[in-house]
Design an enzyme around this catalytic site. Sequence first.
Site, PDB file in Angstrom:
ATOM      1  N   HIS A  67     -58.347  -6.015   1.755  1.00  0.00           N
ATOM      2  CA  HIS A  67     -58.890  -4.896   2.533  1.00  0.00           C
ATOM      3  C   HIS A  67     -60.104  -5.316   3.352  1.00  0.00           C
ATOM      4  O   HIS A  67     -60.799  -4.468   3.903  1.00  0.00           O
ATOM      5  CB  HIS A  67     -59.190  -3.700   1.613  1.00  0.00           C
ATOM      6  CG  HIS A  67     -57.941  -3.062   1.092  1.00  0.00           C
ATOM      7  ND1 HIS A  67     -57.931  -2.176   0.037  1.00  0.00           N
ATOM      8  CD2 HIS A  67     -56.637  -3.179   1.483  1.00  0.00           C
ATOM      9  CE1 HIS A  67     -56.677  -1.783  -0.192  1.00  0.00           C
ATOM     10  NE2 HIS A  67     -55.889  -2.383   0.657  1.00  0.00           N
ATOM     11  N   THR A  68     -60.337  -6.590   3.447  1.00  0.00           N
ATOM     12  CA  THR A  68     -61.336  -7.123   4.372  1.00  0.00           C
ATOM     13  C   THR A  68     -60.815  -7.084   5.805  1.00  0.00           C
ATOM     14  O   THR A  68     -61.574  -7.256   6.756  1.00  0.00           O
ATOM     15  CB  THR A  68     -61.716  -8.580   4.016  1.00  0.00           C
ATOM     16  OG1 THR A  68     -62.682  -9.043   4.952  1.00  0.00           O
ATOM     17  CG2 THR A  68     -60.517  -9.515   4.100  1.00  0.00           C
ATOM     18  N   PRO A  79     -49.099   1.088  -5.407  1.00  0.00           N
ATOM     19  CA  PRO A  79     -50.228   1.873  -5.912  1.00  0.00           C
ATOM     20  C   PRO A  79     -50.786   2.782  -4.820  1.00  0.00           C
ATOM     21  O   PRO A  79     -50.786   2.426  -3.649  1.00  0.00           O
ATOM     22  CB  PRO A  79     -51.248   0.807  -6.313  1.00  0.00           C
ATOM     23  CG  PRO A  79     -50.869  -0.418  -5.548  1.00  0.00           C
ATOM     24  CD  PRO A  79     -49.399  -0.341  -5.323  1.00  0.00           C
ATOM     25  N   HIS A  93     -46.187  -5.014   0.133  1.00  0.00           N
ATOM     26  CA  HIS A  93     -45.210  -3.992  -0.194  1.00  0.00           C
ATOM     27  C   HIS A  93     -43.811  -4.533  -0.405  1.00  0.00           C
ATOM     28  O   HIS A  93     -43.058  -4.011  -1.202  1.00  0.00           O
ATOM     29  CB  HIS A  93     -45.146  -2.952   0.925  1.00  0.00           C
ATOM     30  CG  HIS A  93     -46.340  -2.059   0.931  1.00  0.00           C
ATOM     31  ND1 HIS A  93     -46.452  -0.988   1.751  1.00  0.00           N
ATOM     32  CD2 HIS A  93     -47.464  -2.100   0.203  1.00  0.00           C
ATOM     33  CE1 HIS A  93     -47.605  -0.385   1.527  1.00  0.00           C
ATOM     34  NE2 HIS A  93     -48.238  -1.044   0.606  1.00  0.00           N
ATOM     35  N   SER A 133     -66.342  -6.239  10.555  1.00  0.00           N
ATOM     36  CA  SER A 133     -65.591  -7.502  10.496  1.00  0.00           C
ATOM     37  C   SER A 133     -64.159  -7.281  10.044  1.00  0.00           C
ATOM     38  O   SER A 133     -63.572  -8.133   9.390  1.00  0.00           O
ATOM     39  CB  SER A 133     -66.299  -8.527   9.600  1.00  0.00           C
ATOM     40  OG  SER A 133     -66.115  -8.239   8.237  1.00  0.00           O
ATOM     41  N   VAL A 193     -44.122 -14.509   0.184  1.00  0.00           N
ATOM     42  CA  VAL A 193     -44.261 -15.876   0.684  1.00  0.00           C
ATOM     43  C   VAL A 193     -44.653 -16.766  -0.476  1.00  0.00           C
ATOM     44  O   VAL A 193     -45.394 -16.364  -1.347  1.00  0.00           O
ATOM     45  CB  VAL A 193     -45.380 -15.967   1.754  1.00  0.00           C
ATOM     46  CG1 VAL A 193     -45.604 -17.410   2.181  1.00  0.00           C
ATOM     47  CG2 VAL A 193     -45.036 -15.101   2.932  1.00  0.00           C
ATOM     48  N   ASP A 227     -63.187  -2.675   6.864  1.00  0.00           N
ATOM     49  CA  ASP A 227     -64.359  -3.494   6.570  1.00  0.00           C
ATOM     50  C   ASP A 227     -65.227  -3.446   7.821  1.00  0.00           C
ATOM     51  O   ASP A 227     -65.139  -4.318   8.671  1.00  0.00           O
ATOM     52  CB  ASP A 227     -63.903  -4.929   6.246  1.00  0.00           C
ATOM     53  CG  ASP A 227     -65.048  -5.833   5.843  1.00  0.00           C
ATOM     54  OD1 ASP A 227     -66.177  -5.339   5.643  1.00  0.00           O
ATOM     55  OD2 ASP A 227     -64.809  -7.047   5.740  1.00  0.00           O
TER      56      ASP A 227
HETATM   57  C1  HEM Z   1     -54.821  -2.412  -5.250  1.00  0.00           C
HETATM   58  C2  HEM Z   1     -54.055  -1.460  -4.794  1.00  0.00           C
HETATM   59  C3  HEM Z   1     -53.924  -1.151  -3.320  1.00  0.00           C
HETATM   60  C4  HEM Z   1     -53.933   0.085  -2.781  1.00  0.00           C
HETATM   61  C5  HEM Z   1     -54.066   1.388  -3.528  1.00  0.00           C
HETATM   62  C6  HEM Z   1     -53.801  -0.078  -1.342  1.00  0.00           C
HETATM   63  C7  HEM Z   1     -53.775   0.969  -0.442  1.00  0.00           C
HETATM   64  C8  HEM Z   1     -53.828   0.823   0.923  1.00  0.00           C
HETATM   65  C9  HEM Z   1     -53.876   1.912   1.865  1.00  0.00           C
HETATM   66  C10 HEM Z   1     -53.805   3.390   1.501  1.00  0.00           C
HETATM   67  C11 HEM Z   1     -54.011   1.389   3.099  1.00  0.00           C
HETATM   68  C12 HEM Z   1     -54.154   2.144   4.432  1.00  0.00           C
HETATM   69  C13 HEM Z   1     -52.849   2.688   4.917  1.00  0.00           C
HETATM   70  C14 HEM Z   1     -53.111   3.654   6.038  1.00  0.00           C
HETATM   71  O1  HEM Z   1     -53.850   4.616   5.812  1.00  0.00           O
HETATM   72  O2  HEM Z   1     -52.583   3.456   7.150  1.00  0.00           O
HETATM   73  C15 HEM Z   1     -54.023  -0.046   2.952  1.00  0.00           C
HETATM   74  C16 HEM Z   1     -54.134  -0.925   3.999  1.00  0.00           C
HETATM   75  C17 HEM Z   1     -53.999  -2.280   3.850  1.00  0.00           C
HETATM   76  N1  HEM Z   1     -53.757  -2.964   2.685  1.00  0.00           N
HETATM   77 FE1  HEM Z   1     -53.819  -2.200   0.816  1.00  0.00          FE
HETATM   78  N2  HEM Z   1     -53.722  -1.402  -1.054  1.00  0.00           N
HETATM   79  C18 HEM Z   1     -53.780  -2.095  -2.219  1.00  0.00           C
HETATM   80  C19 HEM Z   1     -53.687  -3.460  -2.360  1.00  0.00           C
HETATM   81  C20 HEM Z   1     -53.425  -4.324  -1.309  1.00  0.00           C
HETATM   82  C21 HEM Z   1     -53.003  -5.695  -1.441  1.00  0.00           C
HETATM   83  C22 HEM Z   1     -52.728  -6.368  -2.778  1.00  0.00           C
HETATM   84  C23 HEM Z   1     -52.877  -6.192  -0.196  1.00  0.00           C
HETATM   85  C24 HEM Z   1     -52.452  -7.568   0.233  1.00  0.00           C
HETATM   86  C25 HEM Z   1     -52.651  -8.649  -0.476  1.00  0.00           C
HETATM   87  C26 HEM Z   1     -53.256  -5.150   0.728  1.00  0.00           C
HETATM   88  C27 HEM Z   1     -53.326  -5.299   2.096  1.00  0.00           C
HETATM   89  C28 HEM Z   1     -53.641  -4.282   2.978  1.00  0.00           C
HETATM   90  C29 HEM Z   1     -53.870  -4.493   4.405  1.00  0.00           C
HETATM   91  C30 HEM Z   1     -53.878  -5.820   5.139  1.00  0.00           C
HETATM   92  C31 HEM Z   1     -54.072  -3.225   4.967  1.00  0.00           C
HETATM   93  C32 HEM Z   1     -54.336  -2.896   6.440  1.00  0.00           C
HETATM   94  C33 HEM Z   1     -53.036  -2.618   7.155  1.00  0.00           C
HETATM   95  C34 HEM Z   1     -53.212  -2.417   8.656  1.00  0.00           C
HETATM   96  O3  HEM Z   1     -54.286  -2.636   9.204  1.00  0.00           O
HETATM   97  O4  HEM Z   1     -52.214  -2.033   9.321  1.00  0.00           O
HETATM   98  N3  HEM Z   1     -53.558  -4.024   0.021  1.00  0.00           N
HETATM   99  N4  HEM Z   1     -53.911  -0.364   1.618  1.00  0.00           N
END
Ligand code: HEM
Length: 250
Positions: free
Chosen positions: A118-119, A88, A55, A173, A59, A170
């Site tokens: 999202h793993t 997004p 966001h 895991s 790095v 995921d």
């Molecule tokens: C492709 C478009 C993407 C969308 C629409 C998206 C959307 C989201 C949403 C909605 C969540 C959950 C937020 C919640 O409900 O609390 C999430 C979690 C997460 N996203 Fe994405 N994401 C995207 C791409 C990415 C990218 C590019 C990364 C990093 C390289 C990423 C890393 C993460 C991580 C690590 C979490 C877990 C956060 C936590 O456990 O606190 N996401 N994402």
Amino acid sequence: MLLLSFLLVCHGGSLRKSFYQHSCPQADDIIKTKTLQHVSADPNLPAKLLRLHFHDCFVRFNKPLWEVLTGRRDGTVSKSSEALANIPAPFFNFTQLKQNFARKGLTVHDLVVLSGAHTIGIAHCNSFSNRLYNFTGKGDQDPSLDSTYAAFLKTKCKSLSDTTTRVEMDPGSSGNFDSHYYPNLLQKKGLFQSDAALLTQDQSKGIAEELVNQNKFFTEFAQSMERMGAIKDLTGSAGEIRIKCSIVNS
Ligand code: HEM
Ligand SMILES: *[C@@H]1O[C@H](CO)[C@@H](O)[C@H](O)[C@H]1NC(C)=O
Ligand SMILES: *[C@@H]1O[C@H](CO)[C@@H](O)[C@H](O)[C@H]1NC(C)=O
């Protein structure tokens, strides 16, 4: 955000090799001494930081360590409205995702690779519960979501009004940085519509199939993270080097 890469590396173990073997062999020792205590205090930290990185903060994985430590210039204005407009949404379809990434110079390949983040981590029910309870406004379920997985998710997220419960992204895991996101996705077990959207095009689906291979995923992820890290890079006197990555200097 340097901490992010440290934390991921200590936490993920297997990620270490592909990220730092060539670019920064000395990272290992620094990582261990400086950051293990942070992760043991909060195992969810790597996921939070990785999302934050996506966001806001950036790095440069393949540059010398000191440059990462000292060289990142961030904007001095941090507007939540601006951030939300650029991020997004989990409800985006393929076209919207592709456009969103393209605006930042990222390709469909980057989109599929980086979605593999999202793993790890957790998500709030309201990021996906429309898929369980009211997909088209008729009280229906998203047909592109595996029905067994949907039934499981319904045991966690009991209604559309649940905005507080969180689930592993995921299952089984979600604490490990591995390539499990892809076989899950291919079995229609991607959590968000944005995940499922990757299967709606032959090109992106083909990339997901390749990334089941963990070595390939790690290599590609490091490269796409570097590309993402280069977005909006401010140089010269523009912006500032943040003392705390998430906060504009006062
Ligand atoms: C492709 C478009 C993407 C969308 C629409 C998206 C959307 C989201 C949403 C909605 C969540 C959950 C937020 C919640 O409900 O609390 C999430 C979690 C997460 N996203 Fe994405 N994401 C995207 C791409 C990415 C990218 C590019 C990364 C990093 C390289 C990423 C890393 C993460 C991580 C690590 C979490 C877990 C956060 C936590 O456990 O606190 N996401 N994402
Ligand atoms: C994606 O969503 C946009 C905006 O809602 C819509 O205009 C477009 O038709 C959708 N594309 C597909 C392929 O569903
Ligand atoms: C489902 O969506 C429709 C159309 O948006 C809406 O009228 C209805 O109230 C929603 N149902 C629930 C339970 O929220």
